[in-house]
Write a protein that holds these residues in place. Sequence first.
Motif, short mmCIF file in Angstrom:
data_model
loop_
_atom_site.label_atom_id
_atom_site.label_comp_id
_atom_site.label_asym_id
_atom_site.label_seq_id
_atom_site.Cartn_x
_atom_site.Cartn_y
_atom_site.Cartn_z
N ASP A 69 -37.07 -0.91 86.96
CA ASP A 69 -36.32 -0.71 88.20
C ASP A 69 -35.29 0.41 88.06
OD1 ASP A 69 -35.62 -1.18 90.84
OD2 ASP A 69 -34.08 -2.66 90.32
N LEU A 70 -35.75 1.58 87.64
CA LEU A 70 -34.87 2.72 87.40
C LEU A 70 -34.50 3.41 88.71
CD1 LEU A 70 -36.84 4.21 84.37
CD2 LEU A 70 -34.72 2.89 84.27
N GLN A 71 -33.21 3.71 88.87
CA GLN A 71 -32.72 4.41 90.05
C GLN A 71 -31.64 5.39 89.63
OE1 GLN A 71 -31.63 1.87 93.34
NE2 GLN A 71 -33.16 0.33 92.79
N PRO A 72 -31.56 6.56 90.33
CA PRO A 72 -30.51 7.53 90.00
C PRO A 72 -29.12 6.90 90.07
CG PRO A 72 -32.13 8.53 91.46
CD PRO A 72 -32.46 7.05 91.38
N ALA A 73 -28.23 7.30 89.15
CA ALA A 73 -26.89 6.74 89.09
C ALA A 73 -26.05 7.16 90.29
CB ALA A 73 -26.20 7.19 87.80
N ASP A 74 -25.05 6.34 90.61
CA ASP A 74 -24.14 6.62 91.72
C ASP A 74 -22.92 7.39 91.22
OD1 ASP A 74 -25.94 4.97 92.91
OD2 ASP A 74 -24.54 3.32 93.31
N GLU A 104 -26.04 22.46 91.72
CA GLU A 104 -25.27 22.91 90.55
C GLU A 104 -25.82 22.32 89.26
OE1 GLU A 104 -22.95 25.12 90.60
OE2 GLU A 104 -22.55 25.30 92.75
N THR A 105 -26.34 21.10 89.34
CA THR A 105 -26.82 20.40 88.14
C THR A 105 -28.32 20.14 88.16
OG1 THR A 105 -26.44 18.21 89.12
CG2 THR A 105 -24.59 19.23 87.95
N ASN A 106 -28.96 20.32 89.35
CA ASN A 106 -30.37 20.00 89.56
C ASN A 106 -30.65 18.51 89.46
OD1 ASN A 106 -31.40 22.61 90.12
ND2 ASN A 106 -31.49 23.07 87.94
N ARG A 107 -29.62 17.68 89.52
CA ARG A 107 -29.82 16.23 89.45
C ARG A 107 -30.17 15.69 90.83
NH1 ARG A 107 -27.66 13.46 85.06
NH2 ARG A 107 -27.11 11.69 86.38
N ILE A 108 -31.11 14.77 90.85
CA ILE A 108 -31.47 14.08 92.09
C ILE A 108 -30.40 13.04 92.39
CG2 ILE A 108 -33.18 12.65 93.24
CD1 ILE A 108 -35.28 13.90 91.38
N LEU A 109 -29.78 13.15 93.54
CA LEU A 109 -28.73 12.22 93.94
C LEU A 109 -29.31 10.98 94.60
CD1 LEU A 109 -26.30 14.87 95.47
CD2 LEU A 109 -26.11 13.79 93.22
N HIS A 110 -30.35 11.17 95.39
CA HIS A 110 -30.93 10.04 96.12
C HIS A 110 -32.32 10.43 96.57
CE1 HIS A 110 -31.17 6.38 98.32
NE2 HIS A 110 -31.08 6.91 99.53
N SER A 111 -33.25 9.48 96.58
CA SER A 111 -34.58 9.71 97.11
C SER A 111 -35.08 8.43 97.76
CB SER A 111 -35.55 10.17 96.01
OG SER A 111 -35.74 9.16 95.04
N THR A 198 -40.83 2.84 93.95
CA THR A 198 -40.23 2.47 92.66
C THR A 198 -40.59 3.51 91.60
OG1 THR A 198 -40.24 0.11 93.16
CG2 THR A 198 -40.15 0.72 90.84
N TRP A 199 -41.86 3.96 91.59
CA TRP A 199 -42.26 4.98 90.63
C TRP A 199 -41.52 6.29 90.88
CZ3 TRP A 199 -43.97 9.87 90.31
CH2 TRP A 199 -44.46 10.29 89.07
N LEU A 200 -41.40 6.69 92.14
CA LEU A 200 -40.72 7.95 92.48
C LEU A 200 -39.25 7.91 92.08
CD1 LEU A 200 -42.42 8.52 95.94
CD2 LEU A 200 -42.57 10.09 93.99
N GLN A 201 -38.60 6.78 92.27
CA GLN A 201 -37.19 6.66 91.87
C GLN A 201 -37.06 6.65 90.36
OE1 GLN A 201 -35.86 3.18 94.05
NE2 GLN A 201 -35.33 4.40 95.85
N ALA A 202 -38.00 6.01 89.67
CA ALA A 202 -37.99 6.05 88.20
C ALA A 202 -38.19 7.47 87.71
CB ALA A 202 -39.07 5.12 87.65
N HIS A 203 -39.09 8.20 88.35
CA HIS A 203 -39.32 9.59 87.99
C HIS A 203 -38.06 10.41 88.21
CE1 HIS A 203 -40.81 13.76 88.57
NE2 HIS A 203 -41.58 13.44 87.56
N ALA A 204 -37.29 10.10 89.27
CA ALA A 204 -36.03 10.81 89.52
C ALA A 204 -35.03 10.58 88.39
CB ALA A 204 -35.42 10.35 90.85
N VAL A 205 -35.00 9.36 87.85
CA VAL A 205 -34.10 9.07 86.72
C VAL A 205 -34.52 9.88 85.50
CG1 VAL A 205 -33.25 7.28 85.17
CG2 VAL A 205 -33.58 6.77 87.59
N TRP A 206 -35.84 9.91 85.24
CA TRP A 206 -36.31 10.75 84.11
C TRP A 206 -35.93 12.21 84.32
CZ3 TRP A 206 -39.70 14.85 84.61
CH2 TRP A 206 -40.01 15.49 83.41
N TRP A 207 -36.13 12.72 85.54
CA TRP A 207 -35.80 14.11 85.85
C TRP A 207 -34.34 14.40 85.54
CZ3 TRP A 207 -38.13 18.56 87.75
CH2 TRP A 207 -37.27 19.52 88.31
N ASN A 208 -33.45 13.47 85.90
CA ASN A 208 -32.02 13.68 85.69
C ASN A 208 -31.62 13.67 84.22
OD1 ASN A 208 -31.69 13.81 88.45
ND2 ASN A 208 -30.78 11.79 88.68
N HIS A 209 -32.47 13.12 83.36
CA HIS A 209 -32.14 13.03 81.94
C HIS A 209 -33.02 13.91 81.07
CE1 HIS A 209 -30.18 9.37 83.48
NE2 HIS A 209 -29.38 9.51 82.45
#
Length: 210
Positions: A69-74, A104-111, A198-209
């Motif tokens: 259940d990975l999701q980008p951090a707030d 500025e960081t290329n981090r995904i904030l929300h999807s 759920t997969w897309l949000q998990a992928h966003a977490v991987w992208w951010n790290h």
Amino acid sequence: MPESDRLTGSTEWIDLDFVERERTPREIIEKGIRHHLAGLSLSNTVILLEELGVSRSRVAVHNWVQKADLQPADGESPDRVAVDQKAIRINDEQYWLYAAVDPETNRILHSRLFPTYTIPIAREFLTELAKKHDVEDALFLVDDADDLIGGLRRENYSYRVEQHGFRNSVERVFREVQRRTSSFSNCFSHVDPPTAETWLQAHAVWWNHA
């Protein structure tokens, strides 16, 4: 991004509280999740685990990603936010992936994944974004999408129509999603929309790290 870079790195961002209910060692689950999100198909992830002496099914690897259940951090406070939406096919139906990226960081904030794109849906996406991050004073960068422009106006956000420049950050995210979904023949098959999201949000977490 080089393949070797995608397949290495820290896994501290993976919360494995569910591991207590699993018979697979924690480090194997971490490796399976990370490699699958980084670029390996489920079948190739299974082959990788077999090379490590662990036999698990494609379904098991899929379930690890879902259970994590990975999701980008707030809690971000970006000066600019690039927003866009892209068509994603799930089985034989078309859905729309909305994404907000800090250029500025290329981090995904929300999807989020939605069944269509409209001004009310864009407003819903922006409202969720504002609950997770401080974007009140941010400048939103958008292309000429009527739904997003309408949503930004209704929510009284400052925005600028921009085809390139800082908006390239969100385009890079969508190119990576397209690269990954090519492993699924350019669509998600035999899954429901919540599972795909759920997969897309998990992928966003991987992208951010990554």
